[in-house]
Design a protein around this motif. Structure first.
Motif, PDB file in Angstrom:
ATOM      1  N   VAL A 121       5.528  -0.402  -7.718  1.00  0.00           N
ATOM      2  CA  VAL A 121       4.761   0.461  -6.812  1.00  0.00           C
ATOM      3  C   VAL A 121       5.580   1.706  -6.455  1.00  0.00           C
ATOM      4  O   VAL A 121       5.063   2.827  -6.453  1.00  0.00           O
ATOM      5  CB  VAL A 121       4.358  -0.315  -5.542  1.00  0.00           C
ATOM      6  N   LEU A 122       6.864   1.520  -6.159  1.00  0.00           N
ATOM      7  CA  LEU A 122       7.711   2.659  -5.826  1.00  0.00           C
ATOM      8  C   LEU A 122       7.847   3.612  -7.014  1.00  0.00           C
ATOM      9  O   LEU A 122       7.818   4.838  -6.852  1.00  0.00           O
ATOM     10  CB  LEU A 122       9.086   2.167  -5.377  1.00  0.00           C
ATOM     11  N   ALA A 123       7.998   3.061  -8.211  1.00  0.00           N
ATOM     12  CA  ALA A 123       8.081   3.912  -9.400  1.00  0.00           C
ATOM     13  C   ALA A 123       6.782   4.683  -9.610  1.00  0.00           C
ATOM     14  O   ALA A 123       6.799   5.872  -9.963  1.00  0.00           O
ATOM     15  CB  ALA A 123       8.407   3.062 -10.624  1.00  0.00           C
ATOM     16  N   ALA A 124       5.642   4.031  -9.381  1.00  0.00           N
ATOM     17  CA  ALA A 124       4.349   4.710  -9.531  1.00  0.00           C
ATOM     18  C   ALA A 124       4.204   5.831  -8.512  1.00  0.00           C
ATOM     19  O   ALA A 124       3.678   6.905  -8.815  1.00  0.00           O
ATOM     20  CB  ALA A 124       3.213   3.702  -9.377  1.00  0.00           C
ATOM     21  N   SER A 125       4.696   5.601  -7.295  1.00  0.00           N
ATOM     22  CA  SER A 125       4.607   6.653  -6.275  1.00  0.00           C
ATOM     23  C   SER A 125       5.485   7.836  -6.639  1.00  0.00           C
ATOM     24  O   SER A 125       5.134   8.989  -6.376  1.00  0.00           O
ATOM     25  CB  SER A 125       5.022   6.096  -4.906  1.00  0.00           C
ATOM     26  N   GLU A 141       0.252   7.239  -3.443  1.00  0.00           N
ATOM     27  CA  GLU A 141       0.832   7.847  -2.249  1.00  0.00           C
ATOM     28  C   GLU A 141       1.282   6.769  -1.263  1.00  0.00           C
ATOM     29  O   GLU A 141       0.547   5.829  -0.988  1.00  0.00           O
ATOM     30  CB  GLU A 141      -0.180   8.779  -1.565  1.00  0.00           C
ATOM     31  N   LEU A 142       2.495   6.936  -0.752  1.00  0.00           N
ATOM     32  CA  LEU A 142       3.029   6.023   0.256  1.00  0.00           C
ATOM     33  C   LEU A 142       3.308   6.810   1.532  1.00  0.00           C
ATOM     34  O   LEU A 142       3.702   7.973   1.474  1.00  0.00           O
ATOM     35  CB  LEU A 142       4.320   5.364  -0.242  1.00  0.00           C
ATOM     36  N   GLU A 143       3.119   6.151   2.664  1.00  0.00           N
ATOM     37  CA  GLU A 143       3.355   6.799   3.957  1.00  0.00           C
ATOM     38  C   GLU A 143       4.464   6.086   4.703  1.00  0.00           C
ATOM     39  O   GLU A 143       4.558   4.858   4.698  1.00  0.00           O
ATOM     40  CB  GLU A 143       2.078   6.764   4.812  1.00  0.00           C
ATOM     41  N   LEU A 179       7.149   1.174   3.986  1.00  0.00           N
ATOM     42  CA  LEU A 179       6.202   2.240   3.643  1.00  0.00           C
ATOM     43  C   LEU A 179       4.814   1.621   3.553  1.00  0.00           C
ATOM     44  O   LEU A 179       4.667   0.485   3.115  1.00  0.00           O
ATOM     45  CB  LEU A 179       6.570   2.888   2.302  1.00  0.00           C
ATOM     46  N   ARG A 180       3.779   2.385   3.919  1.00  0.00           N
ATOM     47  CA  ARG A 180       2.415   1.879   3.829  1.00  0.00           C
ATOM     48  C   ARG A 180       1.799   2.296   2.493  1.00  0.00           C
ATOM     49  O   ARG A 180       1.779   3.478   2.141  1.00  0.00           O
ATOM     50  CB  ARG A 180       1.565   2.415   4.980  1.00  0.00           C
ATOM     51  N   VAL A 181       1.322   1.304   1.761  1.00  0.00           N
ATOM     52  CA  VAL A 181       0.645   1.552   0.489  1.00  0.00           C
ATOM     53  C   VAL A 181      -0.841   1.804   0.720  1.00  0.00           C
ATOM     54  O   VAL A 181      -1.437   2.714   0.141  1.00  0.00           O
ATOM     55  CB  VAL A 181       0.819   0.343  -0.458  1.00  0.00           C
TER      56      VAL A 181
END
Length: 309
Positions: free
Chosen positions: A15-19, A25-27, A89-91
């Motif tokens: 998920v982090l790599a995709a962001s 987008e992560l918040e 972080l919020r996905v």
């Protein structure tokens, strides 16, 4: 307390790599006291869309051993119920992901060697990423936005006293440099400043891809008003320019590189090109580093033997 699904392990890394690639987008969130809910109550569509579950079980965090029930297709990881600020972080609604800083500490806890921990920090603080964060055997992308820095990691570590992996993370962070644009560039830069007892060269720490502005008095000599030397020592006016085989062998890029080197040298900076072959062959690498040391010694007005001693 927070009752949200918190991704872990390989799922979180993907998920982090995709962001980082701009696919998700992560918040930032200030949540740090947690109690993860059952996975069946969470909408996993954003995670599925990112490809984080392709051919892999869902990895999630739980806060107590009794919650680590064996469920098909789900792998549970244990974490404390209270984390340092900046850990999550919020996905999407109901779904959280570890922050880059939290991932760094967790990764250091699992790293087999100090060099693995350093390279994880270099990736987090750099402008490149593997398809899955920290998996050095996977393809990488370069020219990406930086997601953290050595300063941000240090600030997080100051709040993370007692966390598993924090001690190794602090040791690794001593040698991590910001702004590396590839693993090899990061390794080359890191080796310069690490002491010989850790396999380094013991030279002063350089900067990596940090901007230098061209003085107005010299702008008629260059094609740009600023440059980003690959590996640079301001005190010695020395720049190691790493030319990888993948990105620097095309004719157009070769012409651009030569013009860029001429411009940087016009500013009174010594430029030493470094190729992949020079890094991969011990005798060539040793010769390069003797040349680096000789330049530094000459700048200081010392004999080379005394300087290296």
């Amino acid at each position: 307390m927070c009752h949200e699904l918190i991704l872990a392990g390989e799922t979180a890394a993907r998920v982090l790599a995709a962001s980082r690639r701009g696919e998700l987008e992560l918040e930032r969130t200030d949540l740090h006291v947690i109690a993860p809910e059952d996975v069946r109550e969470a909408d996993l569509s954003p995670v599925l869309a990112s490809g984080a579950l392709d051919n892999d079980p869902l990895h999630i965090f739980v806060t107590a051993p009794r919650l680590r029930a064996s469920l098909r297709g789900i792998t549970h990881h244990l974490m404390p119920p209270e984390l340092p600020e900046g850990s999550l972080l919020r996905v999407a609604p109901g779904i959280l992901c570890p922050s880059w800083e939290f991932l760094f500490i967790r990764g250091c806890a699992e790293a087999r060697t100090l060099s693995d921990a350093i390279m994880l920090g270099t990736e987090v603080c750099g402008t490149y990423a593997h398809q899955s964060v920290g998996h050095r055997d996977q393809p990488i992308e370069t020219g990406l936005p930086r997601v953290s820095s050595t300063g941000e990691l240090a600030a997080y570590l100051a709040r993370a006293t007692g966390m598993r992996g924090a001690r190794k993370a602090r040791e690794a962070l001593r040698w991590v440099l910001d702004n590396a644009n590839s693993p090899r560039e990061g390794i080359l830069a890191t080796l310069q400043g690490m002491p010989p007892r850790l396999g380094g060269l013991g030279y002063p720490r350089p900067t990596v891809n940090e901007r230098i502005d061209v003085p107005r008095s010299k702008r008629h000599l260059t094609r740009s008003d600023h440059y980003l030397p690959d590996i640079f020592w301001d005190a010695f006016l020395l720049d190691l320019e790493y030319d990888s085989d993948e990105w620097h062998l095309k004719p157009r890029q070769v012409r651009r590189d030569k013009g860029r080197i001429n411009d940087i040298q016009a500013l009174g900076i010594r430029v030493m090109p470094v190729t992949t072959e020079m890094i991969d062959h011990f005798d060539q690498f040793e010769l390069l580093e003797r040349q680096v040391g000789e330049h530094m010694a000459r700048t200081l007005g010392e004999p080379m033997r005394r300087h290296l001693g």
